[in-house]
Enzyme design. Structure first.
Site, PDB file in Angstrom:
ATOM      1  N   CYS A 245       0.834  -1.207   0.000  1.00 11.66           N
ATOM      2  CA  CYS A 245       0.000   0.000   0.000  1.00 11.66           C
ATOM      3  C   CYS A 245       0.865   1.253   0.000  1.00 11.66           C
ATOM      4  O   CYS A 245       1.839   1.350   0.748  1.00 11.66           O
ATOM      5  CB  CYS A 245      -0.924  -0.009   1.207  1.00 11.66           C
ATOM      6  SG  CYS A 245      -2.044  -1.424   1.248  1.00 11.66           S
TER       7      CYS A 245
ATOM      8  N   SER B  34      -5.597  -0.709  11.120  1.00 16.72           N
ATOM      9  CA  SER B  34      -4.739  -0.682   9.945  1.00 16.72           C
ATOM     10  C   SER B  34      -3.872   0.559   9.995  1.00 16.72           C
ATOM     11  O   SER B  34      -4.247   1.581  10.595  1.00 16.72           O
ATOM     12  CB  SER B  34      -5.609  -0.658   8.683  1.00 16.72           C
ATOM     13  OG  SER B  34      -4.864  -0.229   7.570  1.00 16.72           O
TER      14      SER B  34
END
Length: 535
Positions: free
Chosen positions: A186, A458
């Site tokens: 990511c 997260s």
């Protein structure tokens, strides 16, 4: 393992795979690879491992590649599958240890990408204590939508925006298709890029490893150099994993505004290296370290921007001006300050602030304590606008119930969303809550409510979100006795999290799980101790 007449059977197995006498009698280098077809985070590692093996051969060794697992946090997020994410960290560490020790390999090069593969590999290196180098998969380039950079974070938040009618289905689909343009982890400073950065400053990877993108040819160059480096060093992981190295890692995490998962993972790695590290060390260091980079999720930039600015070393250069770092040894044999001295600032593109003009005078992590979390809780303060909140508790027994409440607009401004029974034992597995936190942001409530959980977040989460509440509800921690409507106060400045109710410890909650989750529940420690499964 392979010398002498009595080891002829072992050599016979190697000959069956085409190894020559020369290859058999060279130093054997294990190459643990988390490559898979599950997630883009690891999809670059097949080609990188080939460069590592070429480097090993060039260095005079024989590479032996084997695979281990990955659980994709991004794909399993918001489902029961996320319970296996943190569990996978232990499986990765255990599997690498088992293979290397069973075959007595001389060295280890570990390749990782997605969130748990990095700490899992480093934990194994600390246990094995043979010459080792870590190689990162590299970050994804950002996507583009509406003239701005976007990441997977924007997709999660778009779901909340769609549910509240702020955007329509065609735009949601456009964001979905644009957010992840190719291979890599990511793009923002989420958990994978955070842990890669901390690995680099600790010295277990080569300079530039954390910020070089997955699609760059620089990844092969780093891989080849790692394969040669591991054969040329006498420095062992426990020479690198020192108290000072962990302090450097926490300092960088504070300055960059990294993921709260770094707290869990650094404590777990330190545990394997026999270094005493506690959650209080994060708060102590964060109080004195300025935040120097505005990175997504709460900020502006992605990892590729940091790479253009000089990577991790650009941040270290600033920190060292205030003597905030230790001159620790790195796997290449040079010391950290030698890397810093070599660095020359990219004057044409630089996102790293000067020490005199920081984003914040304090780092990006705070540890809160109080009657709701006597052993501590973790909050990410990087780019956080709201540091104080007091409101009524809205209590949910699991993530799904909380998500449905957000989806159905039953969470109101000023609420404190409580999600319990999601801790290491309670989940089991300590799920991340990105689906819930992103939905709150998408609904426009990101700065108007707070969330408290014994689960975790997260690296893409932002807002006043407090996780890792310890003791957790499952073992009878005070969060288990909180009721709807009880007033909860979160005061980040004073490091306090307090409920007005008369909280008490409750008997341990029982629940049936099977298989690996059952094993994990029986062995895992508190989040405040890194959620490790070894004594």
């Amino acid at each position: 393992m392979f010398k002498g007449e009595d080891r002829a059977p072992a050599r016979a197995f190697l000959r069956a795979m085409g190894l020559s006498d020369d290859q058999i009698y060279r130093r054997m280098v294990a190459v643990s690879n988390t490559w898979n077809e599950i997630t883009p985070c690891q999809s670059s590692l097949k080609r990188v491992s080939e460069s590592v093996k070429k480097g090993v051969v060039a260095g005079g060794g024989t590479p032996v590649e084997f695979g281990t697992i990955t659980v994709s946090d991004g794909i399993s997020m918001g489902t029961e599958g996320m319970k296996y994410s943190l569990v996978s960290r232990e499986i990765i560490a255990d599997s690498i240890e088992a293979v290397v020790r069973a075959h007595k390999y001389d060295c280890l090069v570990g390749l990782g990408g997605c969130d748990k593969t990095i700490p899992g590999t480093l934990m194994a290196m600390a246990r094995l204590n043979v010459p080792s180098v870590f190689v990162y998969a590299g970050s994804m380039l950002p996507g583009s939508h509406g003239g701005r950079d976007i990441t997977i974070q924007d997709v999660y938040e778009a779901v909340g925006a769609y549910q509240s009618g702020k955007i329509f289905k065609p735009e949601l689909e456009e964001i979905e298709r644009a957010a992840c343009p190719g291979a890599g982890t990511c793009a923002g400073l989420f958990t994978a890029n955070t842990m890669a950065s901390l690995t680099e400053v600790m010295g277990m990877s080569l300079e530039g490893d954390a910020s070089t993108s997955a699609v760059s040819s620089g990844r092969e160059e780093i891989g080849s150099k790692a394969g040669q480096t591991v054969l040329g060093t006498e420095i062992l992981p426990r020479d690198i994993f020192t108290w000072e190295a962990f302090e450097n890692a926490i300092t960088l995490d504070a300055a960059m505004g990294g993921s709260t998962n770094a707290v869990l993972h650094l404590i777990a790695i330190a545990h394997e290296a026999a270094v005493k590290l506690s959650i209080d060390d994060f708060d102590r260091i964060s109080r004195k370290v300025p935040q120097l980079v505005s990175m997504k999720p709460g900020g502006e930039h992605v990892m590729f921007d940091l790479h253009k600015s000089g990577g991790v070393t650009a941040v270290l250069k600033q920190l060292n001006r205030r003597n905030l770092l230790h001159n620790t040894v790195t796997v290449s044999g040079e010391h950290l300050f030698e890397r810093i001295e070599r660095y020359r600032q990219n004057v044409s593109y630089n996102i790293v602030r000067d020490l005199n003009t920081p984003i914040s005078h304090h780092g990006g992590i705070a540890i809160l304590k109080g009657n709701l979390a006597p052993e501590g809780a973790v909050v990410k303060t990087a780019n956080l606008k709201k540091l104080y909140h007091k409101g009524p508790a809205r209590v949910f027994e699991c993530e799904e119930d909380a998500f449905n409440a957000v989806k159905n607009d039953s969470i109101k401004e000023n609420d404190v969303v409580i999600i319990r029974n999601e801790g290491p034992k309670g989940g089991p597995g300590m799920r991340e809550m990105l689906a819930v936190t992103a939905a709150l942001v998408g609904k426009g409530l990101g700065e108007k409510v707070a969330l408290v959980t014994d689960g975790r977040f997260s690296g893409a989460t932002h807002g006043l979100m407090v996780g890792h509440v310890s003791p957790e509800a499952y073992v009878g921690g005070p969060i288990a006795s909180l009721c709807d409507g009880d007033s909860v106060m979160i005061d980040v400045g004073n490091r306090a999290i307090v409920a007005s109710a008369n909280l008490r410890n409750l008997p341990s909650k029982k629940g049936q799980v099977s298989g690996v989750l059952s094993k994990y529940r029986s062995m895992v420690s508190s989040a405040s101790n890194g959620a490790v499964t070894t004594g």
